[in-house]
Design a protein around this motif. Sequence first.
Motif, PDB file in Angstrom:
ATOM      1  N   LYS A 203      19.619  56.639 -23.120  1.00 59.47           N
ATOM      2  CA  LYS A 203      17.858  56.713 -23.126  1.00 59.47           C
ATOM      3  C   LYS A 203      18.231  56.438 -20.777  1.00 59.47           C
ATOM      4  CE  LYS A 203      15.820  56.783 -26.166  1.00 59.47           C
ATOM      5  NZ  LYS A 203      15.412  57.563 -26.863  1.00 59.47           N
ATOM      6  N   MET A 204      17.765  57.335 -19.941  1.00 56.77           N
ATOM      7  CA  MET A 204      17.523  57.040 -18.587  1.00 56.77           C
ATOM      8  C   MET A 204      15.698  56.555 -18.630  1.00 56.77           C
ATOM      9  SD  MET A 204      18.197  59.372 -15.555  1.00 56.77           S
ATOM     10  CE  MET A 204      17.038  60.747 -16.272  1.00 56.77           C
ATOM     11  N   VAL A 205      15.613  55.417 -18.080  1.00 59.93           N
ATOM     12  CA  VAL A 205      14.399  54.605 -18.187  1.00 59.93           C
ATOM     13  C   VAL A 205      14.431  54.747 -15.753  1.00 59.93           C
ATOM     14  CG1 VAL A 205      13.319  51.967 -18.242  1.00 59.93           C
ATOM     15  CG2 VAL A 205      14.744  53.013 -19.537  1.00 59.93           C
ATOM     16  N   PHE A 206      13.621  55.003 -15.527  1.00 54.23           N
ATOM     17  CA  PHE A 206      12.594  54.464 -14.020  1.00 54.23           C
ATOM     18  C   PHE A 206      11.284  53.100 -14.446  1.00 54.23           C
ATOM     19  CE2 PHE A 206      14.455  58.835 -13.730  1.00 54.23           C
ATOM     20  CZ  PHE A 206      14.512  58.625 -12.870  1.00 54.23           C
ATOM     21  N   LEU A 253      16.778  49.530 -25.666  1.00 56.64           N
ATOM     22  CA  LEU A 253      15.718  49.550 -24.972  1.00 56.64           C
ATOM     23  C   LEU A 253      14.775  49.026 -25.247  1.00 56.64           C
ATOM     24  CD1 LEU A 253      14.786  52.309 -23.613  1.00 56.64           C
ATOM     25  CD2 LEU A 253      13.651  53.207 -25.367  1.00 56.64           C
ATOM     26  N   LYS A 254      14.816  48.148 -26.550  1.00 56.78           N
ATOM     27  CA  LYS A 254      13.320  47.003 -26.730  1.00 56.78           C
ATOM     28  C   LYS A 254      13.530  45.912 -26.428  1.00 56.78           C
ATOM     29  CE  LYS A 254       9.511  46.358 -29.066  1.00 56.78           C
ATOM     30  NZ  LYS A 254       8.821  46.835 -28.407  1.00 56.78           N
ATOM     31  N   ARG A 255      15.079  45.620 -25.990  1.00 57.27           N
ATOM     32  CA  ARG A 255      15.416  44.808 -25.627  1.00 57.27           C
ATOM     33  C   ARG A 255      14.835  44.667 -23.589  1.00 57.27           C
ATOM     34  NH1 ARG A 255      21.062  41.669 -25.459  1.00 57.27           N
ATOM     35  NH2 ARG A 255      20.697  39.862 -23.663  1.00 57.27           N
ATOM     36  N   LEU A 256      15.627  45.824 -23.177  1.00 56.49           N
ATOM     37  CA  LEU A 256      14.855  46.267 -21.833  1.00 56.49           C
ATOM     38  C   LEU A 256      12.922  46.730 -21.681  1.00 56.49           C
ATOM     39  CD1 LEU A 256      15.660  46.970 -18.764  1.00 56.49           C
ATOM     40  CD2 LEU A 256      15.483  49.541 -20.189  1.00 56.49           C
ATOM     41  N   GLU A 257      12.231  46.908 -22.507  1.00 55.91           N
ATOM     42  CA  GLU A 257      10.910  46.863 -22.197  1.00 55.91           C
ATOM     43  C   GLU A 257      10.959  45.473 -22.457  1.00 55.91           C
ATOM     44  OE1 GLU A 257       7.790  47.928 -25.551  1.00 55.91           O
ATOM     45  OE2 GLU A 257       9.228  49.194 -24.790  1.00 55.91           O
ATOM     46  N   VAL A 271      10.371  56.004 -19.777  1.00 53.89           N
ATOM     47  CA  VAL A 271      11.747  56.719 -20.645  1.00 53.89           C
ATOM     48  C   VAL A 271      12.272  57.558 -20.727  1.00 53.89           C
ATOM     49  CG1 VAL A 271      12.661  55.298 -22.124  1.00 53.89           C
ATOM     50  CG2 VAL A 271      11.559  54.503 -21.616  1.00 53.89           C
ATOM     51  N   GLU A 272      12.871  58.115 -20.086  1.00 50.16           N
ATOM     52  CA  GLU A 272      13.598  60.290 -20.505  1.00 50.16           C
ATOM     53  C   GLU A 272      14.661  59.781 -21.089  1.00 50.16           C
ATOM     54  OE1 GLU A 272      13.848  61.999 -17.319  1.00 50.16           O
ATOM     55  OE2 GLU A 272      11.787  61.742 -16.505  1.00 50.16           O
ATOM     56  N   ASN A 273      14.782  60.711 -22.131  1.00 48.09           N
ATOM     57  CA  ASN A 273      16.243  60.777 -23.022  1.00 48.09           C
ATOM     58  C   ASN A 273      17.257  61.687 -22.172  1.00 48.09           C
ATOM     59  OD1 ASN A 273      14.963  60.008 -25.551  1.00 48.09           O
ATOM     60  ND2 ASN A 273      14.140  61.830 -26.270  1.00 48.09           N
TER      61      ASN A 273
END
Length: 288
Positions: A203-206, A253-257, A271-273
């Motif tokens: 997951k690439m996250v901005f 991802l959930k922890r980052l959120e 969030v992008e795949n």
Amino acid sequence: MFETELRNVSMTVWWNLALLTIGGVLFSLGMNAIAVPHGFISGGIFGTGIYIYYATGVLSPAMWYLLLNLPIFVLGWLFVSRRFFLYSLYGTAVTTIAAQFITWQAHIANPLLAAVAAGTVCGAGLGIVLRSLGSEGGMTIIAIILHQRWGMRVGQVSFLYNFLLFMVGLATLDVDMVLYSVILVYTYSQVMDYVHSLFNQRKMVFIISECSECIAAEILQHLHRGATFLQGKGAFTGRDKQVLMTVVQNYQLKRLEETVFRHDPNAFMIVENTFNVLGTGFSARKVY
């Protein structure tokens, strides 16, 4: 540490031989147990062998597959690597032997269900093979050459070749059988690409936030992932902003959120795949 050890295991000989064995047997099982009893063409070099077998009745699909692979192996030797050639030679041998001796049939009466089932089993087998440093031979060798040189996806190359094969098949085979074969090949192309990339997707996250530095510090310290600040500017406010970019494992991802919105409930998170991520902490570059 675990990911580093996993990458090291993936380079060992026994691991690659295991992938080639499991994948080759699965592919042959889908062909012999489901596709051939229904008169389907599987596509690829194996499908070409099946087509010749239907047309001539000479030898067997497995033997035609072996013979058609001989000139293709020359390309693998010249354009990929010696290691790839040897692994692929083993993969082809496993596939040929399994296809020659598997006689069990699944007895699926509905041809549509049979096409989907055969495509799923064959695609899973090919996807497992593609995770190795070799191949099962056939179009996979050509597809890997094209992927390395021009970035073409393996499933796309297979589908294009199969389209041409089916155009030839329409001239001599029943139209319904050709259409069922198209469903089979489309299914295994999708399943193959999915299995091939199953453990590479991330997951690439901005993140756009007033607390981007605090969020970045927690990503580095607790998620043990890197992060990069990009310079941005709000289109409405005209204010300069820091855009935080990071790449995480799917399970993180959930922890980052939770981290982002604990620091800033008004944060903006995209969030992008990603199909594949190469570098420290993720996948190593695959060299055949």
